[in-house]
Design a protein around this motif. Structure first.
Motif, PDB file in Angstrom:
ATOM      1  N   GLY A 256     -56.656  10.979 -74.461  1.00  0.00           N
ATOM      2  CA  GLY A 256     -56.204  12.293 -74.594  1.00  0.00           C
ATOM      3  C   GLY A 256     -57.607  13.097 -75.047  1.00  0.00           C
ATOM      4  O   GLY A 256     -58.616  12.288 -75.193  1.00  0.00           O
ATOM      5  N   TYR A 257     -57.634  14.376 -75.312  1.00  0.00           N
ATOM      6  CA  TYR A 257     -58.641  15.216 -75.740  1.00  0.00           C
ATOM      7  C   TYR A 257     -58.089  15.784 -77.004  1.00  0.00           C
ATOM      8  O   TYR A 257     -58.656  15.693 -77.871  1.00  0.00           O
ATOM      9  N   GLU A 258     -57.153  17.150 -76.701  1.00  0.00           N
ATOM     10  CA  GLU A 258     -57.287  17.917 -77.878  1.00  0.00           C
ATOM     11  C   GLU A 258     -56.179  17.461 -78.778  1.00  0.00           C
ATOM     12  O   GLU A 258     -56.144  17.637 -79.969  1.00  0.00           O
ATOM     13  N   ALA A 259     -55.156  16.475 -78.469  1.00  0.00           N
ATOM     14  CA  ALA A 259     -54.468  15.584 -79.196  1.00  0.00           C
ATOM     15  C   ALA A 259     -54.232  14.297 -78.949  1.00  0.00           C
ATOM     16  O   ALA A 259     -53.457  13.734 -78.117  1.00  0.00           O
ATOM     17  N   GLN A 260     -55.154  13.535 -79.331  1.00  0.00           N
ATOM     18  CA  GLN A 260     -55.428  12.202 -79.161  1.00  0.00           C
ATOM     19  C   GLN A 260     -54.530  11.035 -79.692  1.00  0.00           C
ATOM     20  O   GLN A 260     -53.782  11.366 -80.596  1.00  0.00           O
ATOM     21  N   ILE A 261     -54.575   9.951 -78.865  1.00  0.00           N
ATOM     22  CA  ILE A 261     -53.600   8.849 -79.378  1.00  0.00           C
ATOM     23  C   ILE A 261     -54.327   7.669 -79.504  1.00  0.00           C
ATOM     24  O   ILE A 261     -55.585   7.656 -78.517  1.00  0.00           O
ATOM     25  N   VAL A 262     -54.513   6.697 -80.204  1.00  0.00           N
ATOM     26  CA  VAL A 262     -55.232   5.332 -80.255  1.00  0.00           C
ATOM     27  C   VAL A 262     -54.209   4.330 -79.658  1.00  0.00           C
ATOM     28  O   VAL A 262     -53.169   4.129 -80.561  1.00  0.00           O
ATOM     29  N   GLU A 263     -54.615   3.784 -78.878  1.00  0.00           N
ATOM     30  CA  GLU A 263     -53.832   2.501 -78.495  1.00  0.00           C
ATOM     31  C   GLU A 263     -54.540   1.344 -78.808  1.00  0.00           C
ATOM     32  O   GLU A 263     -55.656   0.905 -78.284  1.00  0.00           O
ATOM     33  N   VAL A 264     -53.889   0.371 -79.677  1.00  0.00           N
ATOM     34  CA  VAL A 264     -54.502  -0.858 -80.280  1.00  0.00           C
ATOM     35  C   VAL A 264     -53.913  -1.878 -79.742  1.00  0.00           C
ATOM     36  O   VAL A 264     -52.723  -2.089 -79.427  1.00  0.00           O
ATOM     37  N   GLU A 265     -54.740  -2.830 -79.096  1.00  0.00           N
ATOM     38  CA  GLU A 265     -54.345  -4.183 -78.336  1.00  0.00           C
ATOM     39  C   GLU A 265     -54.480  -5.223 -79.430  1.00  0.00           C
ATOM     40  O   GLU A 265     -55.527  -5.606 -79.977  1.00  0.00           O
ATOM     41  N   LEU A 266     -53.503  -6.123 -79.451  1.00  0.00           N
ATOM     42  CA  LEU A 266     -53.264  -7.113 -80.550  1.00  0.00           C
ATOM     43  C   LEU A 266     -53.421  -8.210 -79.743  1.00  0.00           C
ATOM     44  O   LEU A 266     -52.400  -8.509 -78.849  1.00  0.00           O
ATOM     45  N   ASP A 267     -53.909  -9.524 -80.158  1.00  0.00           N
ATOM     46  CA  ASP A 267     -53.909 -10.725 -79.754  1.00  0.00           C
ATOM     47  C   ASP A 267     -52.553 -11.445 -80.419  1.00  0.00           C
ATOM     48  O   ASP A 267     -52.244 -10.797 -81.402  1.00  0.00           O
ATOM     49  N   PRO A 268     -52.060 -12.472 -79.882  1.00  0.00           N
ATOM     50  CA  PRO A 268     -51.044 -13.101 -80.534  1.00  0.00           C
ATOM     51  C   PRO A 268     -51.343 -13.310 -82.164  1.00  0.00           C
ATOM     52  O   PRO A 268     -52.460 -13.940 -82.501  1.00  0.00           O
ATOM     53  N   GLY A 269     -50.474 -12.864 -82.910  1.00  0.00           N
ATOM     54  CA  GLY A 269     -50.855 -13.220 -84.386  1.00  0.00           C
ATOM     55  C   GLY A 269     -51.552 -11.804 -85.178  1.00  0.00           C
ATOM     56  O   GLY A 269     -51.449 -12.050 -86.311  1.00  0.00           O
TER      57      GLY A 269
END
Length: 506
Positions: A256-269
């Motif tokens: 996104g740009y004006e209203a961003q979100i952060v998508e976090v990638e998690l490995d197992p554990g």
């Protein structure tokens, strides 16, 4: 087409080049015609899991062109505005967790030179095929630095990944040497003159530095001196060398740009900790749990939990924090959104001195192991008039953390400088910055200038993040113009105006 990386991007090289076994890391720079002559050194540091060099042979540069096992070799390109290292990824010792690639100006402090007039870059190339994999250009806000960590290559989940760092140091190479616990270096410029960079203080009288025996050095490698030879190293570096990496190492993508979100990638554990209510969506397989505290100290007891709750109450946040853990067998993603329009700032705490102070509602999420606490503003004036109050949020750790701010975010790197900021526009700053206030001069400016009675002042050496639209200012404007609060109705473009709102229930 080569991908041009932004600062903070983490690229999975094994994923985009599954056959990658030999990697060329090339650093180049473009010096304008007629500019003062520069000598730029390209230095590679091989680091262990504590992010320290395990031995003297772990520093690769023009005077020491190969590692002890020859898994990484230095090459000077022609013309002399490009240097590279060739890395045999299959031969890197298991105790090496990452490699840092540094550009440093020869005697930059003494000659008062910086990267302002140099267009520096780092490029990753599959050495076997000649295919360019990615490129990272030196960010503009580091141009006044004299030494820059351009990027880092590291292992994760049996893959090789690259992080675009772009972290500048005003004090030159000495700051890098101290960061990695490195020995003294002797480097030559283009004219043949030699400079010595020392990571630590001079030895006590009567205990001169010792020179390594030539028989212990690989052929063609210049001897180096260790400033800690013959006397104890400083306590701070001993602690740093013995401390393991404490935070989970997560990957992320900002959308996104004006209203961003952060998508976090998690490995197992792996686990990420977030403010209550910040989660936007998560994939199946991620388990979440509300806890008292951030989980940075697993041995903390009930009283520590109560203290943590008390601190969070002072910041006005929820007493609970939500822990998101990947319990599945593969990678999973969870996303977090800011509560109002603006930007999300990714912070690599390890590159920022392991500590950040920010406004008390700025924290969004962080890798497990990050200590989320409070810090008191000890100056009465700054507490009352600085726009941030007496309580700031303190983030400590060596992993990734995410904070959010209103509008556009501006990063400023200060080198023993002073910055005047409109109160309320400060988002965060590193521990080397002194935060205070200063009264506006002149009665006309004070009462009719529209900037208030005080400026926030930020002085010292470090990094500052500013926001263009503080949420409190945005909320005031919205309420000021809300018809229900006495603001003027514009009719929203409808000929019915207020009658239309009455009919549709607004």
């Amino acid at each position: 087409m080569t991908d041009v990386l932004e600062r903070g991007t983490r690229l999975n090289l094994t994923q985009i080049a599954p056959d990658l076994s030999r990697l060329a890391v090339q650093c180049g720079w473009q010096q304008p015609a007629g500019a003062q002559p520069f000598t730029v050194h390209f230095i590679s540091f091989l680091l262990d899991s504590a992010q320290m060099i395990p031995n003297d042979g772990s520093i690769i540069h023009s005077e020491q062109p190969a590692s002890a096992d020859s898994s990484i070799r230095y090459h000077s390109e022609s013309p002399a505005q490009s240097e590279s290292v060739i890395i045999d990824l299959t031969r890197i010792p298991q105790n090496i967790a990452r490699m840092a690639f540094v550009l440093s100006l020869h005697e930059g402090v003494q000659r008062n030179q910086n990267f302002t007039s140099l267009d520096a870059r780092i490029e990753l190339i599959n050495e076997a095929t000649g295919t360019a994999l990615a490129r990272f250009n030196l960010p503009a806000d580091t141009h006044e630095s004299r030494c820059v960590i351009m990027g880092e290559l590291y292992r994760k989940d049996a893959t090789w990944r690259f992080s675009a760092v772009g972290s500048g140091f005003q004090d030159g190479l000495n700051a890098i040497l101290q960061k990695y616990g490195a020995p003294l270096l002797r480097l030559q410029d283009n004219s043949g003159s030699t400079t010595t960079s020392v990571a630590q203080q001079s030895p006590p009288p009567g205990n001169p530095p010792q020179v390594m025996a030539a028989s212990t050095i690989a052929p063609g490698v210049a001897p180096v001196q260790r400033p800690d030879a013959g006397y104890p190293v400083t306590t701070g570096l001993q602690k740093q060398r013995q401390s393991p990496v404490i935070c989970h190492e997560v990957d992320y993508e900002i959308l996104g740009y004006e209203a961003q979100i952060v998508e976090v990638e998690l490995d197992p554990g792996e686990t990420v900790v977030a403010e209550a209510g910040a989660m936007n969506y998560m994939e199946n397989g991620i388990h979440y749990e509300s806890k008292m505290g951030d989980g940075s100290n697993p041995k903390s007891g009930f009283l520590d939990g109560l203290l943590s709750v008390g601190r969070r109450l002072l910041t006005g946040e929820s007493i609970m924090m939500t822990h998101f853990t990947n319990n599945a067998s593969g990678k999973k993603r969870v996303a977090f959104a800011a509560p109002y329009p603006g930007s999300i700032i990714p912070l690599d705490m390890n590159e920022l001195g392991n500590k950040i102070l920010c406004q008390k509602d700025a924290f969004l999420a962080a890798a497990l192991g990050t200590e989320i606490s409070i810090a008191f503003n000890r100056r009465i004036g700054a507490g009352f008039f600085g726009g941030e109050g007496f309580i700031l949020q303190s983030l400590k750790g060596d992993g990734l953390a995410f904070i959010h701010a209103g509008g556009t975010v501006i990063r400023k790197d200060l080198n023993n400088e002073k910055l005047l900021v409109d109160t309320g526009c400060l988002v965060a700053f590193t521990s080397g910055i002194d935060y205070d206030i200063q009264m506006v001069r002149g009665l006309k400016s004070m009462f009719f200038g529209g900037e208030g009675l005080f400026f926030a002042t930020l002085a010292g050496t470090g990094t500052v993040w500013l926001q263009s639209a503080p949420f409190s200012r945005l909320a005031d404007r919205v309420l000021q113009h809300a018809p229900s609060a006495g603001g003027r109705s514009q009719g929203e473009g409808s000929i019915l105006g207020g009658v239309g709102r009455l009919l549709d229930g607004d």
